[in-house]
Design a protein around this motif. Structure first.
Motif, PDB file in Angstrom:
ATOM      1  N   VAL A 164       0.854  -1.190   0.000  1.00  0.00           N
ATOM      2  CA  VAL A 164       0.000   0.000   0.000  1.00  0.00           C
ATOM      3  C   VAL A 164       0.891   1.242   0.000  1.00  0.00           C
ATOM      4  CG1 VAL A 164      -0.252   0.025   2.520  1.00  0.00           C
ATOM      5  CG2 VAL A 164      -1.974   1.126   1.108  1.00  0.00           C
ATOM      6  N   ARG A 165       0.486   2.216  -0.815  1.00  0.00           N
ATOM      7  CA  ARG A 165       1.217   3.485  -0.862  1.00  0.00           C
ATOM      8  C   ARG A 165       0.766   4.320   0.322  1.00  0.00           C
ATOM      9  NH1 ARG A 165       3.029   7.471  -5.639  1.00  0.00           N
ATOM     10  NH2 ARG A 165       4.178   5.622  -6.207  1.00  0.00           N
ATOM     11  N   ILE A 166       1.719   4.748   1.153  1.00  0.00           N
ATOM     12  CA  ILE A 166       1.347   5.504   2.351  1.00  0.00           C
ATOM     13  C   ILE A 166       1.591   7.000   2.203  1.00  0.00           C
ATOM     14  CG2 ILE A 166       1.585   3.535   3.893  1.00  0.00           C
ATOM     15  CD1 ILE A 166       4.260   4.715   4.805  1.00  0.00           C
ATOM     16  N   HIS A 167       2.385   7.385   1.233  1.00  0.00           N
ATOM     17  CA  HIS A 167       2.500   8.781   0.831  1.00  0.00           C
ATOM     18  C   HIS A 167       3.163   8.833  -0.534  1.00  0.00           C
ATOM     19  CE1 HIS A 167       6.772   9.151   1.918  1.00  0.00           C
ATOM     20  NE2 HIS A 167       6.489   8.663   3.102  1.00  0.00           N
ATOM     21  N   LYS A 168       3.322  10.009  -1.044  1.00  0.00           N
ATOM     22  CA  LYS A 168       3.802  10.187  -2.418  1.00  0.00           C
ATOM     23  C   LYS A 168       5.078   9.408  -2.719  1.00  0.00           C
ATOM     24  CE  LYS A 168       5.146  13.812  -5.616  1.00  0.00           C
ATOM     25  NZ  LYS A 168       5.388  15.226  -5.777  1.00  0.00           N
TER      26      LYS A 168
ATOM     27  N   SER B   4       2.739  -1.979  13.564  1.00  0.00           N
ATOM     28  CA  SER B   4       1.623  -1.245  14.162  1.00  0.00           C
ATOM     29  C   SER B   4       1.467   0.113  13.490  1.00  0.00           C
ATOM     30  CB  SER B   4       1.852  -1.059  15.662  1.00  0.00           C
ATOM     31  OG  SER B   4       2.999  -0.257  15.884  1.00  0.00           O
ATOM     32  N   LEU B   5       0.314   0.742  13.784  1.00  0.00           N
ATOM     33  CA  LEU B   5       0.052   2.108  13.327  1.00  0.00           C
ATOM     34  C   LEU B   5      -0.154   2.978  14.543  1.00  0.00           C
ATOM     35  CD1 LEU B   5      -2.563   1.572  10.458  1.00  0.00           C
ATOM     36  CD2 LEU B   5      -0.141   2.103  10.218  1.00  0.00           C
ATOM     37  N   CYS B   6       0.361   4.176  14.498  1.00  0.00           N
ATOM     38  CA  CYS B   6       0.154   5.142  15.575  1.00  0.00           C
ATOM     39  C   CYS B   6      -0.877   6.153  15.097  1.00  0.00           C
ATOM     40  CB  CYS B   6       1.464   5.825  15.921  1.00  0.00           C
ATOM     41  SG  CYS B   6       1.267   7.129  17.140  1.00  0.00           S
ATOM     42  N   ASN B   7      -2.078   6.130  15.707  1.00  0.00           N
ATOM     43  CA  ASN B   7      -3.158   7.040  15.318  1.00  0.00           C
ATOM     44  C   ASN B   7      -2.777   8.502  15.510  1.00  0.00           C
ATOM     45  OD1 ASN B   7      -5.403   5.625  14.312  1.00  0.00           O
ATOM     46  ND2 ASN B   7      -5.895   4.889  16.356  1.00  0.00           N
ATOM     47  N   ALA B   8      -2.213   8.835  16.643  1.00  0.00           N
ATOM     48  CA  ALA B   8      -1.935  10.229  16.984  1.00  0.00           C
ATOM     49  C   ALA B   8      -0.951  10.874  16.012  1.00  0.00           C
ATOM     50  CB  ALA B   8      -1.400  10.318  18.407  1.00  0.00           C
ATOM     51  N   GLU B   9       0.066  10.148  15.635  1.00  0.00           N
ATOM     52  CA  GLU B   9       1.117  10.718  14.792  1.00  0.00           C
ATOM     53  C   GLU B   9       1.026  10.278  13.333  1.00  0.00           C
ATOM     54  OE1 GLU B   9       4.822   9.769  16.638  1.00  0.00           O
ATOM     55  OE2 GLU B   9       4.175  10.560  18.567  1.00  0.00           O
ATOM     56  N   ARG B  10       0.085   9.371  13.025  1.00  0.00           N
ATOM     57  CA  ARG B  10      -0.062   8.797  11.679  1.00  0.00           C
ATOM     58  C   ARG B  10       1.284   8.251  11.180  1.00  0.00           C
ATOM     59  NH1 ARG B  10      -2.515  13.561  10.577  1.00  0.00           N
ATOM     60  NH2 ARG B  10      -1.034  14.001   8.932  1.00  0.00           N
ATOM     61  N   VAL B  11       1.807   7.289  11.935  1.00  0.00           N
ATOM     62  CA  VAL B  11       3.097   6.682  11.623  1.00  0.00           C
ATOM     63  C   VAL B  11       2.934   5.173  11.549  1.00  0.00           C
ATOM     64  CG1 VAL B  11       5.418   6.252  12.532  1.00  0.00           C
ATOM     65  CG2 VAL B  11       4.442   8.524  12.687  1.00  0.00           C
ATOM     66  N   ALA B  12       3.584   4.565  10.559  1.00  0.00           N
ATOM     67  CA  ALA B  12       3.624   3.107  10.432  1.00  0.00           C
ATOM     68  C   ALA B  12       4.928   2.612  11.044  1.00  0.00           C
ATOM     69  CB  ALA B  12       3.548   2.705   8.970  1.00  0.00           C
ATOM     70  N   GLN B  13       4.822   1.706  12.008  1.00  0.00           N
ATOM     71  CA  GLN B  13       5.995   1.055  12.600  1.00  0.00           C
ATOM     72  C   GLN B  13       6.165  -0.284  11.895  1.00  0.00           C
ATOM     73  OE1 GLN B  13       7.943   2.279  15.076  1.00  0.00           O
ATOM     74  NE2 GLN B  13       6.718   4.133  15.262  1.00  0.00           N
TER      75      GLN B  13
ATOM     76  N   SER C 249      10.247   3.566  11.071  1.00  0.00           N
ATOM     77  CA  SER C 249       9.025   4.340  11.301  1.00  0.00           C
ATOM     78  C   SER C 249       8.851   5.261  10.107  1.00  0.00           C
ATOM     79  CB  SER C 249       9.136   5.186  12.560  1.00  0.00           C
ATOM     80  OG  SER C 249       9.270   4.374  13.687  1.00  0.00           O
ATOM     81  N   ILE C 250       7.684   5.169   9.463  1.00  0.00           N
ATOM     82  CA  ILE C 250       7.446   5.962   8.258  1.00  0.00           C
ATOM     83  C   ILE C 250       6.122   6.691   8.403  1.00  0.00           C
ATOM     84  CG2 ILE C 250       7.204   5.918   5.753  1.00  0.00           C
ATOM     85  CD1 ILE C 250       8.761   3.254   5.798  1.00  0.00           C
ATOM     86  N   GLY C 251       6.141   7.991   8.159  1.00  0.00           N
ATOM     87  CA  GLY C 251       4.929   8.803   8.245  1.00  0.00           C
ATOM     88  C   GLY C 251       3.931   8.461   7.151  1.00  0.00           C
ATOM     89  N   ILE C 252       2.646   8.596   7.473  1.00  0.00           N
ATOM     90  CA  ILE C 252       1.566   8.306   6.531  1.00  0.00           C
ATOM     91  C   ILE C 252       0.865   9.617   6.186  1.00  0.00           C
ATOM     92  CG2 ILE C 252      -0.587   7.037   6.173  1.00  0.00           C
ATOM     93  CD1 ILE C 252       0.414   5.056   8.328  1.00  0.00           C
ATOM     94  N   ALA C 253       0.647   9.853   4.913  1.00  0.00           N
ATOM     95  CA  ALA C 253      -0.022  11.074   4.463  1.00  0.00           C
ATOM     96  C   ALA C 253      -1.449  11.122   5.002  1.00  0.00           C
ATOM     97  CB  ALA C 253      -0.040  11.130   2.940  1.00  0.00           C
ATOM     98  N   ARG C 254      -1.892  12.315   5.336  1.00  0.00           N
ATOM     99  CA  ARG C 254      -3.232  12.513   5.900  1.00  0.00           C
ATOM    100  C   ARG C 254      -4.319  11.945   4.988  1.00  0.00           C
ATOM    101  NH1 ARG C 254      -4.510  18.477   6.204  1.00  0.00           N
ATOM    102  NH2 ARG C 254      -2.347  18.221   5.670  1.00  0.00           N
ATOM    103  N   ARG C 255      -4.222  12.185   3.705  1.00  0.00           N
ATOM    104  CA  ARG C 255      -5.275  11.708   2.804  1.00  0.00           C
ATOM    105  C   ARG C 255      -5.200  10.206   2.540  1.00  0.00           C
ATOM    106  NH1 ARG C 255      -4.684  11.172  -2.717  1.00  0.00           N
ATOM    107  NH2 ARG C 255      -2.556  11.461  -3.453  1.00  0.00           N
ATOM    108  N   ARG C 256      -4.068   9.582   2.830  1.00  0.00           N
ATOM    109  CA  ARG C 256      -3.945   8.128   2.647  1.00  0.00           C
ATOM    110  C   ARG C 256      -4.238   7.346   3.930  1.00  0.00           C
ATOM    111  NH1 ARG C 256      -2.067   6.820  -2.490  1.00  0.00           N
ATOM    112  NH2 ARG C 256      -0.915   8.502  -3.472  1.00  0.00           N
ATOM    113  N   TRP C 257      -4.370   8.041   5.053  1.00  0.00           N
ATOM    114  CA  TRP C 257      -4.592   7.400   6.346  1.00  0.00           C
ATOM    115  C   TRP C 257      -5.798   6.460   6.339  1.00  0.00           C
ATOM    116  CZ3 TRP C 257      -2.122   5.970  10.420  1.00  0.00           C
ATOM    117  CH2 TRP C 257      -2.796   5.692  11.606  1.00  0.00           C
ATOM    118  N   PRO C 258      -6.990   6.872   5.860  1.00  0.00           N
ATOM    119  CA  PRO C 258      -8.143   5.957   5.859  1.00  0.00           C
ATOM    120  C   PRO C 258      -7.891   4.685   5.037  1.00  0.00           C
ATOM    121  CG  PRO C 258      -8.880   8.197   5.442  1.00  0.00           C
ATOM    122  CD  PRO C 258      -7.377   8.203   5.386  1.00  0.00           C
ATOM    123  N   GLN C 259      -7.232   4.816   3.895  1.00  0.00           N
ATOM    124  CA  GLN C 259      -6.928   3.662   3.050  1.00  0.00           C
ATOM    125  C   GLN C 259      -5.998   2.687   3.780  1.00  0.00           C
ATOM    126  OE1 GLN C 259      -4.451   4.574  -0.307  1.00  0.00           O
ATOM    127  NE2 GLN C 259      -4.602   2.531  -1.164  1.00  0.00           N
ATOM    128  N   VAL C 260      -4.992   3.212   4.457  1.00  0.00           N
ATOM    129  CA  VAL C 260      -4.030   2.359   5.168  1.00  0.00           C
ATOM    130  C   VAL C 260      -4.731   1.621   6.307  1.00  0.00           C
ATOM    131  CG1 VAL C 260      -1.926   2.340   6.564  1.00  0.00           C
ATOM    132  CG2 VAL C 260      -2.058   3.788   4.530  1.00  0.00           C
TER     133      VAL C 260
END
Length: 117
Positions: free
Chosen positions: A63-67, A78-87, A93-104
């Motif tokens: 899954v693409r998590i950002h550009k 795991s996923l961190c809801n508060a920081e939108r980070v994929a562990q 640790s990789i940040g997830i784009a706001r608009r891709r968060w629901p898809q992830v």
């Protein structure tokens, strides 16, 4: 000479040999017109193709998590809801784009991955 374990012929007029299989890829990062593959053994490979080329060929566990980044859900810890980070299981640790968060989150549930905090 390396043994090529993955050959892609879906590219129009081109055959691309990769020295690994997609199942071993933890994540992929795009840097301009290059893609950097990070594998389970922490080895990295660089190819002169964009993420978009590979995105169409990947299994549905990716899954693409950002550009500039695609992750393999098989290695998502795991996923961190508060920081939108994929562990990831390799410690990344990789940040997830706001608009891709629901898809992830939906993909995580679809693949029955466990942890969200």
């Amino acid at each position: 000479m390396e043994n090529y374990t993955h050959t892609i012929s879906e590219l129009p007029g081109k055959i691309l040999n990769l020295p690994f299989v997609f199942e071993d890829v933890v994540y992929m990062r795009g840097e301009s017109n290059y893609t950097i593959f990070t594998l389970v053994n922490r080895k990295q490979y660089i190819t002169s193709r964009t993420l978009r080329v590979y995105e169409a060929l990947l299994p549905d566990t990716f899954v693409r998590i950002h550009k500039g980044c695609i992750i393999n859900l098989a290695y998502l810890e795991s996923l961190c809801n508060a920081e939108r980070v994929a562990q990831l299981k390799d410690g990344s640790s990789i940040g997830i784009a706001r608009r891709r968060w629901p898809q992830v989150k939906n993909m995580m549930l679809k693949h029955k991955l466990r942890t969200m905090y």
